[in-house]
Design an enzyme around this catalytic site. Structure first.
Site, PDB file in Angstrom:
ATOM      1  N   CYS A 183      -5.550  -3.047   2.497  1.00 26.62           N
ATOM      2  CA  CYS A 183      -5.359  -2.868   3.934  1.00 26.62           C
ATOM      3  C   CYS A 183      -6.632  -3.022   4.765  1.00 26.62           C
ATOM      4  O   CYS A 183      -7.047  -4.137   5.053  1.00 26.62           O
ATOM      5  CB  CYS A 183      -4.672  -1.516   4.170  1.00 26.62           C
ATOM      6  SG  CYS A 183      -3.763  -1.480   5.724  1.00 26.62           S
ATOM      7  N   GLU A 238       0.865  -1.184   0.000  1.00 27.50           N
ATOM      8  CA  GLU A 238       0.000   0.000   0.000  1.00 27.50           C
ATOM      9  C   GLU A 238       0.900   1.233   0.000  1.00 27.50           C
ATOM     10  O   GLU A 238       1.912   1.285   0.696  1.00 27.50           O
ATOM     11  CB  GLU A 238      -0.874   0.005   1.265  1.00 27.50           C
ATOM     12  CG  GLU A 238      -1.809   1.205   1.336  1.00 27.50           C
ATOM     13  CD  GLU A 238      -2.752   1.169   2.543  1.00 27.50           C
ATOM     14  OE1 GLU A 238      -2.357   0.642   3.609  1.00 27.50           O
ATOM     15  OE2 GLU A 238      -3.883   1.683   2.424  1.00 27.50           O
ATOM     16  N   LYS A 257      -9.594   1.626  -2.659  1.00 28.06           N
ATOM     17  CA  LYS A 257      -9.853   1.145  -1.285  1.00 28.06           C
ATOM     18  C   LYS A 257     -11.308   1.441  -0.926  1.00 28.06           C
ATOM     19  O   LYS A 257     -11.749   2.597  -0.965  1.00 28.06           O
ATOM     20  CB  LYS A 257      -8.892   1.850  -0.332  1.00 28.06           C
ATOM     21  CG  LYS A 257      -8.874   1.317   1.086  1.00 28.06           C
ATOM     22  CD  LYS A 257      -7.757   2.025   1.869  1.00 28.06           C
ATOM     23  CE  LYS A 257      -7.475   1.451   3.218  1.00 28.06           C
ATOM     24  NZ  LYS A 257      -6.287   2.070   3.858  1.00 28.06           N
TER      25      LYS A 257
HETATM   26  N1  LIG Z   1      -3.906   1.193   7.283  1.00 20.65           N
HETATM   27  C1  LIG Z   1      -5.081   0.564   7.116  1.00 20.65           C
HETATM   28  O1  LIG Z   1      -5.793   0.817   6.178  1.00 20.65           O
HETATM   29  C2  LIG Z   1      -5.560  -0.461   8.074  1.00 20.65           C
HETATM   30  C3  LIG Z   1      -4.887  -0.703   9.355  1.00 20.65           C
HETATM   31  O2  LIG Z   1      -3.788  -0.264   9.640  1.00 20.65           O
HETATM   32  C4  LIG Z   1      -5.635  -1.534  10.293  1.00 20.65           C
HETATM   33  O3  LIG Z   1      -6.735  -2.006   9.954  1.00 20.65           O
HETATM   34  O4  LIG Z   1      -5.152  -1.749  11.408  1.00 20.65           O
END
Ligand SMILES: NC(=O)CC(=O)C(=O)O
Length: 347
Positions: free
Chosen positions: A224, A112, A183
């Site tokens: 994520c 990401e 996302k």
């Molecule tokens: N950074 C994200 O999108 C998610 C995350 O860090 C988490 O769910 O914990």
């Protein structure tokens, strides 16, 4: 000579991305050494692509010995250092994608925000149009020249509507854009005394699920925080995905608590392989990523786990093993759909 040509392309592309912004002097000195002290010219992108082509064929020849045997393919996870300098990040991605190809990867996945630090204050400055921005063009050229799929982590995207998204693009081995995943679930959390993060202050959420079709299997893509929503993974499984890929940047609070757990949960519930790809940990960054990029198999076993620092790791995805697990514990045919139902409202 040939390797320096590839690096040369990256410098051209990344400089173009930043316009007149110059490398900071330390990085500039490092790149000067790295690029063999070559003067960066102004040759066009097409010309450079053909040069990468000649190079990548020789790399593929030497990588073919290490290709996975049997019914499946090799996934390469690029856990890379991400800095505040886009050009440096693209150069790192370029170098590590080459390493993944040399290790026999058929599909290479990035983290990401691989071209930008992960933080809402950075997204506007690093945002690019997809697929006309420099990061997309570089990924497309590398995919075509190495003849691999590249799941290009995510980058901040400037949409045609002027809004910002956190977006993953995937390119085919001919460099064609196969899928674009914005996302869906924005990372808005508040854990008092630990971490508060509000992506929705600057980003819009996507409104589509994204399935990539390859010659081996279908791949469901999430970014994520999307991994925390089991419905999305279940729908990917229902639609025939055998592998779920989540570029992600968990942190020092949620990483140790949930990174591995969520991945094993999605893998066992859906009897699929699950891969996560994180930026390398940098304790000095504003947002410290957890690292530990990982692949979990449909039994819930960790196939490979990266450490905290920059590293390319590999996992062979065994399609026969998926069938074996699904026939041994046939939960997908034992669902009580007379009692419950899962459906997507949008296709
Ligand atoms: N950074 C994200 O999108 C998610 C995350 O860090 C988490 O769910 O914990």
């Amino acid at each position: 000579m040939q390797f320096s040509q590839l690096k040369f392309v990256s410098v051209l592309l990344t400089r173009k991305a930043l316009g007149t912004k110059q490398f900071p002097s330390l990085i500039s000195r490092q790149l000067h050494g790295f690029y063999g002290g070559k003067v960066v010219g102004s040759n066009n992108f097409q010309l450079k692509q053909s040069k990468i082509g000649r190079l990548s064929r020789s790399i593929m020849d030497s990588a073919s010995d290490s290709a996975p045997k049997g019914n499946g393919f090799r996934l390469g996870l690029v856990q890379m250092n991400v800095t505040e300098f886009k050009n440096f990040n693209l150069t790192t991605a370029n170098t590590l994608i080459k390493e993944a190809v040399q290790g026999g990867a058929n599909i290479v996945a990035l983290p990401e925000c691989f071209n930008s630090p992960y933080g809402i204050q950075h997204f506007k400055d690093f945002a690019e149009h997809i697929p006309n921005g420099v990061s997309s063009k570089l990924m497309s050229a590398l995919a075509a020249d190495y003849k691999v799929y590249i799941i290009a982590g995510s980058i901040p995207e400037r949409g045609d509507d002027g809004r910002l998204y956190n977006t993953s693009v995937t390119f085919s081995p001919t460099g064609e854009l196969l899928g674009k995943h914005r996302k869906v679930h924005l990372f808005d959390i508040d854990v008092p005394g630990k971490i508060k993060f509000q992506e929705s202050e600057v980003l819009e959420g996507g409104d589509n699920l994204t399935i990539i079709e390859t010659e081996w299997c279908k791949i469901g893509v999430g970014i994520c925080y999307d991994i925390r929503f089991p419905e999305m993974a279940q729908i990917y499984r229902q639609k025939g995905c055998d592998l779920l890929v989540y570029p992600g940047a968990f942190n020092m609070t949620t990483g140790p608590a949930h990174w591995q757990l969520l991945q094993q949960a999605r893998a066992v519930d859906n009897q699929v392989y699950v891969a996560t790809i994180s930026p390398a940990r940098n304790e000095k960054a504003g947002y410290v990523a957890w690292g530990h990029s990982m692949v979990v198999n449909p039994w819930g076993t960790i196939v490979v786990e990266a450490p905290e620092e920059q590293k390319v790791v590999f996992a062979d995805i065994d399609l026969d093993y998926i069938k074996q697990v699904r026939s041994q514990i046939p939960v997908s045919t034992q669902k009580r759909t007379d009692l419950y139902q899962l459906a997507t409202l949008k296709d």
